[in-house]
Design an enzyme around this catalytic site. Sequence first.
Site, PDB file in Angstrom:
ATOM      1  N   LYS A  46      32.611  60.896 -65.776  1.00  0.00           N
ATOM      2  CA  LYS A  46      31.850  59.931 -66.590  1.00  0.00           C
ATOM      3  C   LYS A  46      30.412  60.460 -66.623  1.00  0.00           C
ATOM      4  O   LYS A  46      29.637  60.243 -65.694  1.00  0.00           O
ATOM      5  CB  LYS A  46      31.901  58.552 -65.929  1.00  0.00           C
ATOM      6  CG  LYS A  46      31.736  57.362 -66.860  1.00  0.00           C
ATOM      7  CD  LYS A  46      30.478  57.333 -67.689  1.00  0.00           C
ATOM      8  CE  LYS A  46      29.263  56.874 -66.904  1.00  0.00           C
ATOM      9  NZ  LYS A  46      28.020  56.942 -67.742  1.00  0.00           N
TER      10      LYS A  46
ATOM     11  N   CYS B 136      15.173  65.781 -59.306  1.00  0.00           N
ATOM     12  CA  CYS B 136      15.276  65.174 -57.975  1.00  0.00           C
ATOM     13  C   CYS B 136      14.536  65.973 -56.911  1.00  0.00           C
ATOM     14  O   CYS B 136      14.091  65.431 -55.918  1.00  0.00           O
ATOM     15  CB  CYS B 136      16.747  65.024 -57.598  1.00  0.00           C
ATOM     16  SG  CYS B 136      17.643  66.575 -57.658  1.00  0.00           S
TER      17      CYS B 136
ATOM     18  N   GLU C 266       9.923  57.093 -56.020  1.00  0.00           N
ATOM     19  CA  GLU C 266      10.291  58.165 -56.938  1.00  0.00           C
ATOM     20  C   GLU C 266       9.932  57.728 -58.360  1.00  0.00           C
ATOM     21  O   GLU C 266      10.401  56.693 -58.833  1.00  0.00           O
ATOM     22  CB  GLU C 266      11.792  58.460 -56.865  1.00  0.00           C
ATOM     23  CG  GLU C 266      12.172  59.615 -57.766  1.00  0.00           C
ATOM     24  CD  GLU C 266      13.665  59.882 -57.843  1.00  0.00           C
ATOM     25  OE1 GLU C 266      14.436  58.932 -58.067  1.00  0.00           O
ATOM     26  OE2 GLU C 266      14.060  61.049 -57.682  1.00  0.00           O
TER      27      GLU C 266
HETATM   28  P1  NDP Z   1      21.458  56.459 -62.629  1.00  0.00           P
HETATM   29  O1  NDP Z   1      21.728  56.213 -61.196  1.00  0.00           O
HETATM   30  O2  NDP Z   1      20.916  55.373 -63.443  1.00  0.00           O
HETATM   31  O3  NDP Z   1      22.780  56.955 -63.397  1.00  0.00           O
HETATM   32  C1  NDP Z   1      23.543  58.030 -62.925  1.00  0.00           C
HETATM   33  C2  NDP Z   1      24.962  57.892 -63.443  1.00  0.00           C
HETATM   34  O4  NDP Z   1      25.527  56.702 -62.897  1.00  0.00           O
HETATM   35  C3  NDP Z   1      25.066  57.746 -64.955  1.00  0.00           C
HETATM   36  O5  NDP Z   1      26.250  58.379 -65.415  1.00  0.00           O
HETATM   37  C4  NDP Z   1      25.169  56.241 -65.126  1.00  0.00           C
HETATM   38  O6  NDP Z   1      25.770  55.838 -66.340  1.00  0.00           O
HETATM   39  C5  NDP Z   1      26.033  55.886 -63.943  1.00  0.00           C
HETATM   40  N1  NDP Z   1      25.948  54.488 -63.528  1.00  0.00           N
HETATM   41  C6  NDP Z   1      24.949  53.604 -63.760  1.00  0.00           C
HETATM   42  N2  NDP Z   1      25.251  52.402 -63.227  1.00  0.00           N
HETATM   43  C7  NDP Z   1      26.482  52.521 -62.656  1.00  0.00           C
HETATM   44  C8  NDP Z   1      27.339  51.627 -61.945  1.00  0.00           C
HETATM   45  N3  NDP Z   1      27.004  50.358 -61.714  1.00  0.00           N
HETATM   46  N4  NDP Z   1      28.521  52.098 -61.486  1.00  0.00           N
HETATM   47  C9  NDP Z   1      28.875  53.387 -61.699  1.00  0.00           C
HETATM   48  N5  NDP Z   1      28.121  54.266 -62.376  1.00  0.00           N
HETATM   49  C10 NDP Z   1      26.914  53.848 -62.846  1.00  0.00           C
HETATM   50  O7  NDP Z   1      20.508  57.744 -62.642  1.00  0.00           O
HETATM   51  P2  NDP Z   1      19.835  58.442 -63.861  1.00  0.00           P
HETATM   52  O8  NDP Z   1      20.874  58.873 -64.833  1.00  0.00           O
HETATM   53  O9  NDP Z   1      18.733  57.582 -64.333  1.00  0.00           O
HETATM   54  O10 NDP Z   1      19.274  59.771 -63.170  1.00  0.00           O
HETATM   55  C11 NDP Z   1      18.083  59.781 -62.475  1.00  0.00           C
HETATM   56  C12 NDP Z   1      18.309  59.694 -60.975  1.00  0.00           C
HETATM   57  O11 NDP Z   1      19.205  60.723 -60.556  1.00  0.00           O
HETATM   58  C13 NDP Z   1      17.044  59.922 -60.206  1.00  0.00           C
HETATM   59  O12 NDP Z   1      16.895  58.983 -59.179  1.00  0.00           O
HETATM   60  C14 NDP Z   1      17.219  61.310 -59.595  1.00  0.00           C
HETATM   61  O13 NDP Z   1      16.491  61.534 -58.448  1.00  0.00           O
HETATM   62  C15 NDP Z   1      18.686  61.369 -59.382  1.00  0.00           C
HETATM   63  N6  NDP Z   1      19.136  62.749 -59.345  1.00  0.00           N
HETATM   64  C16 NDP Z   1      19.496  63.295 -58.135  1.00  0.00           C
HETATM   65  C17 NDP Z   1      19.861  64.616 -58.037  1.00  0.00           C
HETATM   66  C18 NDP Z   1      20.288  65.214 -56.727  1.00  0.00           C
HETATM   67  O14 NDP Z   1      20.923  66.258 -56.734  1.00  0.00           O
HETATM   68  N7  NDP Z   1      19.970  64.623 -55.600  1.00  0.00           N
HETATM   69  C19 NDP Z   1      19.867  65.478 -59.206  1.00  0.00           C
HETATM   70  C20 NDP Z   1      19.490  64.804 -60.427  1.00  0.00           C
HETATM   71  C21 NDP Z   1      19.141  63.481 -60.471  1.00  0.00           C
HETATM   72  P3  NDP Z   1      24.854  55.528 -67.623  1.00  0.00           P
HETATM   73  O15 NDP Z   1      24.387  56.848 -68.074  1.00  0.00           O
HETATM   74  O16 NDP Z   1      25.756  54.884 -68.581  1.00  0.00           O
HETATM   75  O17 NDP Z   1      23.754  54.639 -67.158  1.00  0.00           O
END
Ligand code: NDP
Length: 502
Positions: free
Chosen positions: A198, A307, A404
């Site tokens: 997803k 991140c 962050e």
């Molecule tokens: P989110 O946590 O908002 O979303 C990540 C994924 O989770 C998306 O596919 C999102 O879908 C999905 N999602 C959202 N809500 C739910 C739920 N309730 N249940 C299951 N899945 C869900 O993060 P962002 O996309 O905004 O990305 C930014 C974040 O990712 C930052 O905090 C960053 O630090 C972190 N990150 C960490 C990395 C690492 O390696 N540690 C690397 C890159 C980013 P949808 O798109 O539909 O909202």
Amino acid sequence: MNAAAEIITPSQETQDFLARKHQLLINGEWVDPASQERTDIHDPATEAFLASVPVGGPEEVDRAVAAARAALKGEWSKITTHERSRLIWRLADELEAHLNLATELEVLDNGMPRSIATYAIAAAGINHLRYYAGWATKIHGQTIPVSPGGAQNGETLTYTQREPIGVVGAITPWNAPLPMVVLKLAPCLAAGCTMVLKPAEITPFSALLLGELSRKVGIPPGVFNIVLGHGSEAGAALAAHDDVDKIAFTGSTEVGKIILKQAASNLKKVTLELGGKSPVVVFPDADIERVIPGATRGAFFLQGQNCMAGTRLFVHDDVYDQVVEGVAAMATAFKIGPGLAPDTEMGPLISAAQRDTVMGYVEAGKASEADLVCGGETLSGKGYFMQPTIFGQTTMDMKIAKEEIFGPVLCVQKFGDSDLEAIAAETNKTIYGLSGSVWTRDISVAHKMVNLIDSGQVAINCHAAVDSAIPFGGNRQSGWGREFGQEGLEPYLKTKSTTVMF
Ligand code: NDP
């Protein structure tokens, strides 16, 4: 600094890809979901409409999980590890052959500069697939000398086998769409697992391209499935699904905690790559000519939507002014514009909502005791552009230093102390522990600081070193488990022990 308003036309291949009918990939077939709902995808640099994609939900997740379960027991389980390796390698070859298409889709979807997209897809896409193609033939257990139940030496044999963990649910973010999928897909395939992906709903194209290439190279139906949709619906259904064995999640710490609760339904295994607020510590003896570009790129790479971003810069009093002036001069000179323009160094943020969130932090910074060194404004015109922003004289009790931001905002803090423990204590005043770097010519100070900084990855005289072989992941609320390297394979495997009594 200027945001180019020019509209650059992508290649015909990319235009054709965007114009096609987009669907979900289930059991090797492109299919429509039951719902008529669609998500419109826009270019964050121009706000232009790119395409609309379907929205899957729990029903499609059910179908995809059933396909992944059947594939796990089918042809995929019978092919040799050499063949598995060859298929992953062929996927890398196909991605390489479509590098321009993959790059343009990534740039249009996410906004990142073309040079960064090409680099990221090569390093964390093509190379990563090839790295894990090599692992597929090197997964094996152990034989262990034991004497259960009082047996004599030589009367028993225990051996272990490493088995695929099963059906993997992968949930990925928008900040580096293609690498985020490959970081999970490559070890998943190498281990012999199957996947339901997803991806972030606003950046679906590179995942769809990978789906198409996976069919082309002959990865069996059901091994790699893609369900587009909302996180709160499709993502939640996948995380909670009782026939999923493992969730591999990258995203925010907030959603990571929700995933854990959802995954509790069947106690599926979970790895979490979450947020960060990484420190960059500059000692007075450091090579400042290297620090300035290192700290600038470390903070503003991917517009700070990264991140690993080094968003907290700790600088010794003796070199504070020199470093801050140097970083500000370099950041201010960035050519800001659409990622497709060949000379763009910094693109737009992903969306208006993300830019507003980041600007909320900028306003909090302006209202605090911190000094606004440069930036602090959005750019007028189309696209979600903002200036790279630096706040000096920050302290760890400020909101901008603690949380962050996930945007181009750097907080600089001064230290005069030579007590390494005191310096490290400041760097550790955050819930995160993902990355970090130490800049000094003193090897003793460097290694002591590495040991004191509570992060999963700390670099010396560089920031955020990334290679498929380097384990990567977070301490504390930056996550659970590691990706990359041999450690990145482990979460996709389970161990079975067998004892033979002669
Ligand atoms: P989110 O946590 O908002 O979303 C990540 C994924 O989770 C998306 O596919 C999102 O879908 C999905 N999602 C959202 N809500 C739910 C739920 N309730 N249940 C299951 N899945 C869900 O993060 P962002 O996309 O905004 O990305 C930014 C974040 O990712 C930052 O905090 C960053 O630090 C972190 N990150 C960490 C990395 C690492 O390696 N540690 C690397 C890159 C980013 P949808 O798109 O539909 O909202």
